[in-house]
Structure formats: structure tokens, C-alpha cells
Design a protein around this motif. Structure first.
Motif, mmCIF file in Angstrom:
data_model
loop_
_atom_site.group_PDB
_atom_site.id
_atom_site.type_symbol
_atom_site.label_atom_id
_atom_site.label_comp_id
_atom_site.label_asym_id
_atom_site.label_seq_id
_atom_site.Cartn_x
_atom_site.Cartn_y
_atom_site.Cartn_z
ATOM 1 N N GLY A 110 0.875 -1.090 -0.087
ATOM 2 C CA GLY A 110 0.057 0.086 -0.102
ATOM 3 C C GLY A 110 0.753 1.330 -0.133
ATOM 4 N N GLY A 111 1.955 1.076 0.891
ATOM 5 C CA GLY A 111 2.730 2.462 0.773
ATOM 6 C C GLY A 111 3.596 2.580 -0.393
ATOM 7 N N LEU A 112 3.865 1.485 -0.857
ATOM 8 C CA LEU A 112 4.701 1.650 -2.267
ATOM 9 C C LEU A 112 3.701 2.039 -3.444
ATOM 10 C CD1 LEU A 112 7.381 1.425 -3.883
ATOM 11 C CD2 LEU A 112 6.748 -1.034 -4.253
ATOM 12 N N ILE A 113 2.804 1.521 -3.449
ATOM 13 C CA ILE A 113 1.524 1.931 -4.440
ATOM 14 C C ILE A 113 1.307 3.300 -4.416
ATOM 15 C CG2 ILE A 113 -0.583 1.349 -5.237
ATOM 16 C CD1 ILE A 113 0.087 -1.509 -4.741
ATOM 17 N N GLY A 114 0.969 3.810 -3.042
ATOM 18 C CA GLY A 114 0.132 5.115 -3.030
ATOM 19 C C GLY A 114 1.435 6.195 -3.317
ATOM 20 N N ALA A 115 2.605 5.954 -2.777
ATOM 21 C CA ALA A 115 3.712 6.839 -3.234
ATOM 22 C C ALA A 115 3.983 6.963 -4.740
ATOM 23 C CB ALA A 115 5.076 6.260 -2.344
ATOM 24 N N THR A 116 4.056 5.906 -5.408
ATOM 25 C CA THR A 116 4.344 5.741 -6.865
ATOM 26 C C THR A 116 3.019 6.448 -7.571
ATOM 27 O OG1 THR A 116 5.608 3.699 -6.358
ATOM 28 C CG2 THR A 116 4.641 4.153 -8.734
ATOM 29 N N TRP A 117 1.861 6.193 -7.090
ATOM 30 C CA TRP A 117 0.737 6.590 -7.958
ATOM 31 C C TRP A 117 0.600 8.152 -7.845
ATOM 32 C CZ3 TRP A 117 -4.789 3.994 -7.193
ATOM 33 C CH2 TRP A 117 -5.596 4.635 -8.157
ATOM 34 N N TRP A 310 -7.479 -5.604 8.168
ATOM 35 C CA TRP A 310 -7.093 -6.162 6.795
ATOM 36 C C TRP A 310 -7.662 -5.437 5.622
ATOM 37 C CZ3 TRP A 310 -8.131 -12.199 7.277
ATOM 38 C CH2 TRP A 310 -7.511 -12.923 8.255
ATOM 39 N N LEU A 311 -8.756 -5.059 5.873
ATOM 40 C CA LEU A 311 -9.358 -4.160 4.696
ATOM 41 C C LEU A 311 -8.645 -2.767 4.682
ATOM 42 C CD1 LEU A 311 -13.082 -5.248 4.792
ATOM 43 C CD2 LEU A 311 -11.601 -5.968 3.112
ATOM 44 N N LEU A 312 -8.300 -2.188 5.825
ATOM 45 C CA LEU A 312 -7.838 -0.855 5.716
ATOM 46 C C LEU A 312 -6.535 -0.854 5.273
ATOM 47 C CD1 LEU A 312 -9.909 0.677 9.033
ATOM 48 C CD2 LEU A 312 -9.963 1.235 6.392
ATOM 49 N N THR A 313 -5.774 -1.968 5.585
ATOM 50 C CA THR A 313 -4.279 -1.863 5.287
ATOM 51 C C THR A 313 -3.716 -1.224 4.135
ATOM 52 O OG1 THR A 313 -3.946 -3.486 7.207
ATOM 53 C CG2 THR A 313 -2.078 -3.351 5.575
ATOM 54 N N LEU A 314 -4.205 -1.901 3.096
ATOM 55 C CA LEU A 314 -3.627 -1.468 1.778
ATOM 56 C C LEU A 314 -4.080 0.021 1.573
ATOM 57 C CD1 LEU A 314 -4.090 -4.324 -0.726
ATOM 58 C CD2 LEU A 314 -2.048 -2.924 -0.382
#
Length: 380
Positions: A110-117, A310-314
Motif C-alpha cells: 500500500g505504501g509503495l503503490i500510494g507513493a508511486t501513484w 485487513w481491509l484498511l491496510t492497503l
């Protein structure tokens, strides 16, 4: 900030995440063994740490998935990865504080995808690969582990229902638990330690230190293995309490079934490069073992809190990662701001946790105070 210095900062941050991953996920392997008395708490934690380190050397398939499959390494830089790591670490510490066995892996993704996006746009995220290697296993793996554990628990109690010596059966399953818990720890090293290896390798690729498609260098494998092993040894009590006692009362046959099913699913997934959540798998195994034993009480309120986490993590880690990545992309000042914010939150949560510490021994203490045949065996 000098490019070489930034790479060093990102590598150290990745190892810090690996450390939090270790103490966050100690419970995955050892909660049920501690809860049933199969292993003493400190022995269990030490054994898990050693086997996590060994497991880190067994495969690099998951590391390759992360370093060359989740995001486009040509469209990001180390500062973006740094922001994603901060998002992952923050979510790990928050869920650790509240004793929620959420996924360190999904926090990282989640952190990597959010930062990249946010920093590089949607095209920089390989959503098809994310679905194949992350989202589908996230749903399927805990279900498979739960089904296997439930069936194994049911069959175990059926086969031993007429035994004339319950103590001998219990002792046998406790020995089995030591073996199965060891397999889970080994499997955890083959999957979770590799995620940090993949992140460090991705950082080196984006910095031009490695060609695209490279696997992790030996020093990366060693450092990631040591970091997760240290984290495993030094932490884990808060989440061990949830998995060892919070979901359902665990007896030795259940613990053996839950751990064996979890180890099987994790090892199979690591072999094909699925970066799944070992936390989800371990929790699914515990739930399945509870459903498989007649009369076992499932604490659905605890299960619901876990599912919400679990649902909130990403998305939660993604939001923090996106904000941190955007600030870090501004240069040296941005990286310093993000680093100071991360350190401040980490210290705050650590001090708050110190006011009410929870150690693996507390799982045994609480079980010994319960009523029923399981409690009597635990107390003995």
C-alpha cells in the motif's frame, strides 16, 4: 540530497521496516505453540528468529516480484520508495500498538503503490500484476489455510476421540506443534524477509546501481534476514495475545493443524512468487482450527476487528505513503521532514505501548486463569 546518501537512507529505512515486520509477525508462527504450552515463550521467540533467518536464504522469487513486478522502476526514484516505506512502517506500528494482526506485506504494498501513484501517475503501477500476485492471494490464501486447518482439526479429534490416554495424545501433538511452528517460521522467512530484499533491490535499480531485472545481492539477503530475525526475537507479545487467545481457545491438536496448514500455504506461495500476507494465512489457520473443533468458541468480535484492519491496510498505508512520497519527492528538505515525522510517530507509539506492555508470557498467564480442560492442561 546526494544520491548515494539517499540510497543509504532508503536501505536503512527498509531494514527498519523489516525489523517491524519481524516483531509484528512473531505471532504468526508461535502464538498457538505458546498458548498450548508446547513451547516456552522465550524459547519459541528465539527459535522463530533463527528459522526466519534461515528461511531468508531459501528463495528469492517473492523479492523478484516486488523489485520488478509491482511498479515501473523506470518511473520512480529512491525518494518515492522512501515515502512508501514510511507509510508501511507507520501502519505496522499503529496496528502493533492495538494488537491487530494486520498484514505487514500489504502495508508495504500500500505504501509503495500510494507513493508511486501520486508521484508518477497510474501508469507507474502495474495493477494487473498487483491483482495477480497480491490481491488474489490475499483472498484465497487464508481461506485455503482455514479450510485445511478445519478439516485437519475435525479429523484429528475424530481419530483420537476413543483414546484412553488424553495426556499422551496431548504430549504428542505438542511435539508436533514444535515441528509445525518451526516450519511456519521457516516459511515466514521465505516470504516476508524477501519483501524487504525486493524493496532494497528496487531502490538499487532505480538509483542505477543494478540493472533492471536483477535479483537481490548477497549482502541484501543477509541484512534483510538479520533484520527480520532481530525483530522477531525482540517483539510480538501484543499480537501473540490476539492470535494465541483472542480468536479462540487453542488446544494442542488445533495448534498443530493451524500451523501445518499455514506453513504449507506459505511455502507453496513463496515457491511461485506470491507475495501473500503470512498474517492472513496464520489467522485463517487459527479460525479454521476453531471451527473444526466441536464446542470451540470463536470470538467473532475479535475476528471482525481483524478483518476491518485487513481491509484498511492497503488503502491506509497507501494514503500515508502517498503523502510521504509526495513530500519526499521535493528533495532534501522533504526527505528530512518525512524522516522526522516517522521517527516522532514511532517514538510516540513506543512510549505509549511501554505504559501497558504485553509479553508472550501473558498469553500463558491468561489461559492458565481460564476454566475448562484446556486451561487445566495449560496451567499444568
Amino acid at each position: 540530497m546526494d544520491a548515494s546518501l539517499l540510497v543509504i537512507v532508503v536501505v536503512l529505512t527498509a531494514l527498519a521496516f523489516d525489523f517491524t515486520n519481524g516483531f509484528h509477525d512473531t505471532a504468526n508462527a508461535m502464538a498457538t505453540s505458546i498458548a498450548t504450552g508446547a513451547l516456552r515463550p522465550r524459547t519459541a521467540v528465539a527459535l522463530s528468529a533463527v528459522l526466519n533467518l534461515v528461511g531468508a536464504f531459501l528463495s528469492v522469487e517473492v523479492a523478484k516480484t516486488i523489485s520488478g513486478g509491482i511498479v515501473d522502476e523506470a518511473l520512480i526514484d529512491p525518494a518515492i520508495i522512501f515515502g512508501g516505506l514510511i507509510g508501511a512502517i507507520m501502519w505496522n506500528l499503529v496496528t502493533w500498538y492495538f494488537g491487530l494482526p494486520s498484514s505487514s506485506s500489504h502495508a508495504l504494498f500500500g505504501g509503495l503503490i500510494g507513493a508511486t501513484w501520486v508521484a508518477s501517475g497510474m501508469d507507474a503501477v502495474h495493477f494487473a500484476k498487483v491483482a495477480e500476485k497480491v490481491l488474489v492471494p490475499a483472498v484465497a490464501a487464508p481461506l485455503v489455510a482455514g479450510i485445511i486447518a478445519g478439516l485437519a482439526t475435525f479429523l484429528t479429534y475424530r481419530l483420537t476421540r476413543n483414546t484412553t490416554s488424553p495426556e499422551v495424545v496431548g504430549t504428542g501433538f505438542k511435539i508436533g506443534q514444535v515441528i509445525s511452528a518451526s516450519l511456519v517460521s521457516l516459511a515466514h522467512g521465505t516470504n516476508d524477509a524477501q519483501k524487504t530484499m525486493g524493496i532494497i533491490t528496487l531502490t538499487l535499480i532505480t538509483a542505477g546501481s543494478l540493472p533492471a531485472g536483477s535479483g537481490p545481492p548477497v549482502w541484501v539477503i543477509v541484512s534483510a534476514g538479520v533484520a527480520i530475525a532481530l525483530g522477531t526475537y525482540l517483539g510480538g507479545g501484543r499480537i501473540t495475545q490476539t492470535l494465541g487467545k483472542g480468536l479462540t481457545t487453542i488446544e494442542s491438536p488445533q495448534g498443530f493443524a493451524a500451523q501445518t496448514s499455514a506453513a504449507t500455504v506459505i511455502l507453496a506461495s513463496s515457491h511461485v512468487g506470491f507475495a501473500l500476507s503470512t498474517t492472513h494465512v496464520a489467522s485463517g489457520g487459527v479460525m479454521g482450527s476453531g471451527l473444526g473443533r466441536k464446542g470451540a468458541k470463536i470470538r467473532w468480535g475479535v475476528a471482525g476487528r481483524m478483518a476491518a484492519g485487513w481491509l484498511l491496510t492497503l488503502p491506509a498505508a497507501g494514503v500515508v505513503g502517498a503523502l510521504a512520497g509526495e513530500i519526499a519527492s521535493f528533495g532534501t528538505v522533504g526527505v528530512i521532514i518525512v524522516a522526522l515525522a516517522g521517527i516522532g510517530v514511532s517514538i510516540g507509539l513506543y512510549l505509549a505501548a511501554r505504559r501497558k506492555p504485553i509479553h508472550p508470557e501473558h498469553v500463558v498467564d491468561e489461559i492458565a486463569g481460564e476454566t475448562g480442560p484446556h486451561a487445566a492442561r495449560a496451567a499444568a
